[in-house]
Design a protein around this motif. Structure first.
Motif, PDB file in Angstrom:
ATOM      1  N   LEU A  34       0.726  -1.442   0.163  1.00  0.00           N
ATOM      2  CA  LEU A  34       0.046   0.182  -0.082  1.00  0.00           C
ATOM      3  C   LEU A  34       0.745   1.172  -0.015  1.00  0.00           C
ATOM      4  O   LEU A  34       0.267   2.305   0.148  1.00  0.00           O
ATOM      5  N   SER A  35       2.304   1.047  -0.034  1.00  0.00           N
ATOM      6  CA  SER A  35       2.925   2.273  -0.075  1.00  0.00           C
ATOM      7  C   SER A  35       2.637   3.573  -0.958  1.00  0.00           C
ATOM      8  O   SER A  35       2.124   3.238  -2.031  1.00  0.00           O
ATOM      9  N   SER A  47      -1.673 -10.494   2.793  1.00  0.00           N
ATOM     10  CA  SER A  47      -0.375 -11.065   3.235  1.00  0.00           C
ATOM     11  C   SER A  47      -0.921 -12.279   3.935  1.00  0.00           C
ATOM     12  O   SER A  47      -1.723 -12.088   4.930  1.00  0.00           O
ATOM     13  N   ALA A  48      -0.139 -13.532   3.780  1.00  0.00           N
ATOM     14  CA  ALA A  48      -0.430 -14.497   4.531  1.00  0.00           C
ATOM     15  C   ALA A  48       0.159 -14.534   6.057  1.00  0.00           C
ATOM     16  O   ALA A  48      -0.376 -14.725   7.063  1.00  0.00           O
ATOM     17  N   GLY A  49       1.191 -13.426   6.188  1.00  0.00           N
ATOM     18  CA  GLY A  49       1.496 -13.096   7.761  1.00  0.00           C
ATOM     19  C   GLY A  49       0.797 -12.094   8.384  1.00  0.00           C
ATOM     20  O   GLY A  49       1.124 -11.932   9.568  1.00  0.00           O
ATOM     21  N   VAL A  50      -0.427 -11.540   7.921  1.00  0.00           N
ATOM     22  CA  VAL A  50      -1.141 -10.564   8.242  1.00  0.00           C
ATOM     23  C   VAL A  50      -2.495 -11.410   9.093  1.00  0.00           C
ATOM     24  O   VAL A  50      -2.895 -12.039   8.430  1.00  0.00           O
ATOM     25  N   SER A  51      -2.767 -11.027  10.342  1.00  0.00           N
ATOM     26  CA  SER A  51      -4.086 -11.686  10.862  1.00  0.00           C
ATOM     27  C   SER A  51      -5.121 -10.934  10.237  1.00  0.00           C
ATOM     28  O   SER A  51      -4.966  -9.839   9.609  1.00  0.00           O
ATOM     29  N   LYS A  52      -6.274 -11.764  10.521  1.00  0.00           N
ATOM     30  CA  LYS A  52      -7.568 -11.148   9.967  1.00  0.00           C
ATOM     31  C   LYS A  52      -7.939  -9.395  10.473  1.00  0.00           C
ATOM     32  O   LYS A  52      -8.236  -8.852   9.775  1.00  0.00           O
ATOM     33  N   VAL A  93       3.467  -3.677  10.225  1.00  0.00           N
ATOM     34  CA  VAL A  93       2.842  -4.969  10.077  1.00  0.00           C
ATOM     35  C   VAL A  93       3.459  -5.639   9.075  1.00  0.00           C
ATOM     36  O   VAL A  93       3.087  -5.551   7.860  1.00  0.00           O
ATOM     37  N   CYS A  94       3.951  -6.840   9.655  1.00  0.00           N
ATOM     38  CA  CYS A  94       4.666  -7.850   8.656  1.00  0.00           C
ATOM     39  C   CYS A  94       5.687  -7.051   7.689  1.00  0.00           C
ATOM     40  O   CYS A  94       6.518  -6.210   7.967  1.00  0.00           O
ATOM     41  N   ASP A  95       5.276  -7.030   6.309  1.00  0.00           N
ATOM     42  CA  ASP A  95       6.164  -6.237   5.241  1.00  0.00           C
ATOM     43  C   ASP A  95       5.554  -4.661   5.150  1.00  0.00           C
ATOM     44  O   ASP A  95       6.198  -4.152   4.258  1.00  0.00           O
ATOM     45  N   SER A  96       4.665  -4.319   5.924  1.00  0.00           N
ATOM     46  CA  SER A  96       4.267  -2.849   5.474  1.00  0.00           C
ATOM     47  C   SER A  96       4.479  -2.207   6.858  1.00  0.00           C
ATOM     48  O   SER A  96       4.124  -2.354   7.866  1.00  0.00           O
ATOM     49  N   GLU A  97       5.183  -0.898   6.490  1.00  0.00           N
ATOM     50  CA  GLU A  97       5.242   0.087   7.311  1.00  0.00           C
ATOM     51  C   GLU A  97       4.712   1.274   7.122  1.00  0.00           C
ATOM     52  O   GLU A  97       4.380   1.694   6.110  1.00  0.00           O
ATOM     53  N   PHE A  98       4.178   1.965   8.236  1.00  0.00           N
ATOM     54  CA  PHE A  98       3.464   3.103   8.269  1.00  0.00           C
ATOM     55  C   PHE A  98       3.750   4.227   9.253  1.00  0.00           C
ATOM     56  O   PHE A  98       4.374   3.869  10.033  1.00  0.00           O
TER      57      PHE A  98
END
Length: 164
Positions: A34-35, A60-65, A112-117
């Motif tokens: 989402l960058s 992403s599979a590493g992100v929880s619902k 959150v996993c590979d997403s940085e905010f």
């Protein structure tokens, strides 16, 4: 609003944002799928996770619902809370404890996993600028007081020398 704050706000917010939106906290995606996306963070809690019903959906599979949430309390303080996610939520590089709210401040990073905010809050920036202005005014007042005291001491010293 001070000119310094206007400049800082313009850096972070799109020029076509409404006046009201320019004064709202935001979560800016700086890396990951989402960058570049920007999300308003207001009175309503925001859920981040894999479920498509979330305001911020990370596929992403590493992100929880329902991975983590952001909310604002009755005092206007923003918080983040990990929702007992499997892979964790990181605030400024430190893993959050599950189900524990932690206050957010302007410039905080959320991973959150590979997403940085990046959390952006112009209210925090304005408070900082105001604090710096008061600190600067206090420093000036102290310096002036010191100079006045020094001038008085110098004048007394001069009078003593003239008497002798």
């Amino acid at each position: 609003m001070p000119d310094e704050l206007k400049s800082i706000t313009q850096i972070f917010y799109a020029p076509d944002a409404s006046h009201a939106e320019a004064h709202e906290a935001r979560l800016l995606a700086v890396s990951g799928p989402l960058s570049g996306a920007s999300y308003l963070v207001g009175a309503q809690p925001i859920m981040i996770g894999r479920a498509t019903a979330n305001k911020i959906c990370l596929v992403s599979a590493g992100v929880s619902k329902e991975h983590c949430s952001l909310s604002r309390d009755e005092h206007g303080v923003f918080h983040i809370q990990d929702q007992a996610s499997k892979n964790g939520t990181f605030l400024n590089g430190s893993r959050l404890s599950a189900q524990k709210q932690v206050a957010l401040t302007h410039g905080d990073t959320v991973l959150v996993c590979d997403s940085e905010f990046l959390f952006l809050n112009p209210v925090d920036v304005e408070s900082t600028i105001i604090d710096l202005a008061f600190d600067q005014a206090d420093a000036r007042a102290e310096a002036n007081s010191f100079l006045e005291s020094f001038a008085e001491i110098a004048a007394l010293s001069k009078k003593r020398r003239q008497r002798t």
